[in-house]
Scaffold this active site. Structure first.
Site, PDB file in Angstrom:
ATOM      1  CG  ASP A  16     -20.542 -25.911   6.214  1.00 35.64           C
ATOM      2  OD1 ASP A  16     -19.980 -26.322   7.249  1.00 35.64           O
ATOM      3  OD2 ASP A  16     -21.593 -26.433   5.756  1.00 35.64           O
TER       4      ASP A  16
ATOM      5  CB  THR B 298     -34.167 -69.525  18.595  1.00 36.71           C
ATOM      6  OG1 THR B 298     -35.063 -69.739  19.691  1.00 36.71           O
ATOM      7  CG2 THR B 298     -32.799 -70.045  18.977  1.00 36.71           C
TER       8      THR B 298
ATOM      9  CG  HIS C 118     -20.746 -35.065  10.309  1.00 41.72           C
ATOM     10  ND1 HIS C 118     -21.533 -35.435   9.245  1.00 41.72           N
ATOM     11  CD2 HIS C 118     -20.708 -33.711  10.279  1.00 41.72           C
ATOM     12  CE1 HIS C 118     -21.924 -34.355   8.578  1.00 41.72           C
ATOM     13  NE2 HIS C 118     -21.432 -33.298   9.185  1.00 41.72           N
TER      14      HIS C 118
ATOM     15  CG  ASP D   4     -28.279 -27.554  11.149  1.00 42.22           C
ATOM     16  OD1 ASP D   4     -27.538 -26.763  10.526  1.00 42.22           O
ATOM     17  OD2 ASP D   4     -28.708 -28.602  10.638  1.00 42.22           O
TER      18      ASP D   4
ATOM     19  CD  GLU E 168     -25.109 -28.538   5.673  1.00 45.04           C
ATOM     20  OE1 GLU E 168     -24.548 -28.910   4.638  1.00 45.04           O
ATOM     21  OE2 GLU E 168     -24.870 -29.061   6.782  1.00 45.04           O
ATOM     22  CD  GLU E 169     -24.166 -30.874   9.634  1.00 45.36           C
ATOM     23  OE1 GLU E 169     -24.298 -31.819   8.847  1.00 45.36           O
ATOM     24  OE2 GLU E 169     -23.072 -30.333   9.881  1.00 45.36           O
TER      25      GLU E 169
HETATM   26  N1  BES Z   1     -19.708 -28.965   6.293  1.00 45.36           N
HETATM   27  C1  BES Z   1     -20.311 -30.132   5.744  1.00 45.36           C
HETATM   28  C2  BES Z   1     -20.016 -30.334   4.268  1.00 45.36           C
HETATM   29  C3  BES Z   1     -18.594 -30.732   3.950  1.00 45.36           C
HETATM   30  C4  BES Z   1     -18.080 -31.914   4.418  1.00 45.36           C
HETATM   31  C5  BES Z   1     -17.828 -29.940   3.140  1.00 45.36           C
HETATM   32  C6  BES Z   1     -16.792 -32.290   4.100  1.00 45.36           C
HETATM   33  C7  BES Z   1     -16.536 -30.300   2.819  1.00 45.36           C
HETATM   34  C8  BES Z   1     -16.014 -31.476   3.300  1.00 45.36           C
HETATM   35  C9  BES Z   1     -21.811 -30.066   5.922  1.00 45.36           C
HETATM   36  O1  BES Z   1     -22.211 -29.482   7.111  1.00 45.36           O
HETATM   37  C10 BES Z   1     -22.369 -31.469   5.896  1.00 45.36           C
HETATM   38  O2  BES Z   1     -21.911 -32.320   6.595  1.00 45.36           O
HETATM   39  N2  BES Z   1     -23.375 -31.685   5.060  1.00 45.36           N
HETATM   40  C11 BES Z   1     -24.083 -32.918   5.001  1.00 45.36           C
HETATM   41  C12 BES Z   1     -25.272 -32.652   4.103  1.00 45.36           C
HETATM   42  C13 BES Z   1     -26.293 -33.724   4.041  1.00 45.36           C
HETATM   43  C14 BES Z   1     -26.980 -33.934   5.372  1.00 45.36           C
HETATM   44  C15 BES Z   1     -27.307 -33.364   3.000  1.00 45.36           C
HETATM   45  C16 BES Z   1     -23.224 -34.019   4.438  1.00 45.36           C
HETATM   46  O3  BES Z   1     -22.359 -33.779   3.577  1.00 45.36           O
HETATM   47  O4  BES Z   1     -23.389 -35.161   4.877  1.00 45.36           O
HETATM   48 ZN    ZN Z   2     -21.350 -28.014   7.774  1.00 41.65          ZN
END
Ligand code: BES
Ligand code: ZN
Length: 469
Positions: free
Chosen positions: A184, A319, A431, A92, A157-158
């Site tokens: 990841d 307002t 992101h 995802d 996961e995201e």
């Molecule tokens: N790949 C990232 C995690 C990550 C970010 C590892 C930066 C190392 C450095 C993962 O896909 C992610 O973004 N996870 C989310 C999880 C959350 C939605 C619970 C996050 O960290 O915001």
């Molecule tokens: Zn990730």
């Protein structure tokens, strides 16, 4: 290099065009887990993986349901006497807004200047994809894999991995393994190879401030009712101090303090504040003055507001006193913090702010645990050696700020060691608009994983963990 590994690498090199086209096909699927209108795309991405796993020689391929999005499972278990490795990744991706900041549409991947652009190119489809192709290459050329593999690819996961722990518990009987490998994570600043040895946990919540039943005329009622937006601002302001530290009572009580050795380790990792400020477009970094930036990222908790809304935000003037105002907040957690206890502390602090004349509620939206891995596990040492062989430099060891709740769950629920072996460039814009993966990192990732399976096999059953000195 063994003759077998040589053939695996040739297979991957000869099929570069097909491989890239396949990567792009994966990136074209808009598998955004948090938006329900993309549920069909999530299923399409799961099918994409399952079809290839089946066609390329993996067995017991299954799109395994959860109350949310499915887990894609497949295995190959014929490496008798060799270790068994679970490979975890996620198919995802994050939402793509703001769309107007993308130079090309997020789901129309392209290669430019040695980088692959597209949502998921780095996080995490690129890395899931390279694992598929390594398995394909081994099975196609050698007719075997050096280790037993179980692929576990998550689809939410995201959006917080809400159902992953449940899936793990329900399937633990068929998840016997010696090690979990998660791709990841990524490299250190300057694109130096790295192994991640720590990730933060997360707790997510929402504050709702309710005032009058309807928006009110601010001329008639202003000065006579509490304004929900101002009440919310007071609440938020009470949670943090001016210097960026957290004002919630007890928040830091369980936080493991940094030792001198920890601080020395952090100091060895490259970090150029000026370069980061330019990259981020901020006039200056900001945070607890008692810690350096990488320490704040890897070893200190946060409390952040993710969004605020309420009242009139359209063009011109209206307002009113808004009927309600809202905010989303999240905290990143470090060892030994507990997500639920932290949530309770934040909730108590919010409800303790005196804002008469409105109703304040705090909702829990999700949480995940932090991860801390063993640097000197034989499987970590082998990973470092493979990275050095391929990328020409020994890895840095990073404690990162992001979260992968599943990584923590494998350790907590199945008791397995985890190696966080990822390949993304640190400026990947994960992101954010224009997410990208340096193609050389992807290719190096292929070659690292291809030889990592051989290196793990050489450690023997149980990965030599029992014979560590
Ligand atoms: N790949 C990232 C995690 C990550 C970010 C590892 C930066 C190392 C450095 C993962 O896909 C992610 O973004 N996870 C989310 C999880 C959350 C939605 C619970 C996050 O960290 O915001
Ligand atoms: Zn990730």
């Amino acid at each position: 290099m063994t003759a077998e590994l040589d053939r695996v690498e040739s297979f991957l090199a000869e099929r570069e065009d097909e491989r890239l086209a396949d990567y792009f096909d994966f990136l074209r699927i808009p598998s955004i887990s948090t938006l329900s209108e993309h549920a069909g795309d999530i299923r399409a991405a799961a099918r994409f993986l399952a079809e290839r796993l089946g066609a390329w020689g993996l067995e017991n391929v299954e799109v395994s349901p959860t109350p949310g999005h499915p887990v894609v499972y497949a295995d190959w278990l014929h490496a008798e006497g060799a270790p068994t490795v679970i490979v975890y990744g996620h198919y995802d991706v994050q939402p793509v807004d703001p769309l107007d900041l993308w130079e090309r549409p997020p789901f129309e991947p392209r290669m430019e200047g040695g980088r692959i652009y597209g949502r998921g190119a780095a996080d995490d489809k690129g890395q899931v994809h390279l694992h598929l192709w390594v398995a394909r290459a081994w099975l196609a050329t050698a007719g075997r894999l050096p280790v037993n593999l179980r692929f576990v690819f998550e689809g939410e996961e995201e959006s917080g991995s809400e159902n992953f722990d449940l899936w793990l518990e329900a399937n633990r009987g068929r998840l016997g393994a010696d090690l979990v490998v998660v791709s990841d994570t990524g490299f250190a600043q300057g694109n130096h190879p790295a192994i991640t040895i720590g990730l933060r946990g997360l707790v997510y919540g929402q504050i709702d401030v309710e005032g009058p039943a309807l928006d009110l005329h601010s001329g008639t009622w202003g000065g006579n009712v509490q304004n929900p937006a101002i009440a919310l601002a007071r609440i938020i302001a009470a949670l943090k101090n001016e210097d960026g530290t957290i004002a919630v009572p007890g928040f830091l009580d369980e936080v493991k303090e940094l030792t001198e050795r920890d601080r020395d380790e952090f100091a060895r990792v490259p970090f150029d504040a000026a370069e980061v400020e330019t990259q981020l477009g901020v006039p200056a970094l900001f945070g607890d003055p008692a810690f350096r930036p990488l320490e704040r990222r890897g070893a200190r908790p946060t409390l952040e507001i993710n969004g605020i809304w309420g009242g009139f935000t359209g063009e011109g003037q209206k307002t009113i006193i808004p009927a309600h105002a809202h905010a989303k907040f999240s905290c990143r957690l470090v060892a030994e913090m507990d997500p639920r206890r932290t949530f309770q502390r934040v909730k108590d602090a919010i409800l303790a702010v005196p804002v008469p004349g409105v109703r304040v509620t705090v909702r829990h939206l999700g949480d995940g645990m932090w991860t801390s891995t063993e640097v000197d596990h034989p499987a970590s040492i082998a990973a470092a050696r493979c990275l050095e062989d391929v990328f020409g430099a020994p890895p840095y060891y990073l404690r990162e700020g992001g979260s992968i709740p599943a990584a923590a769950a494998f350790h907590r629920l199945l008791g397995l060691p985890v190696v966080l072996l990822g390949f993304t460039n640190p400026d990947d814009q994960a992101h954010a608009p224009n997410e990208q993966m340096v193609y050389a990192n992807y290719e190096g990732g292929l070659r690292t994983i291809a030889r990592y399976w051989e290196a793990l096999a050489a450690l023997g059953p149980g990965l030599g963990a029992g014979t560590r000195s």
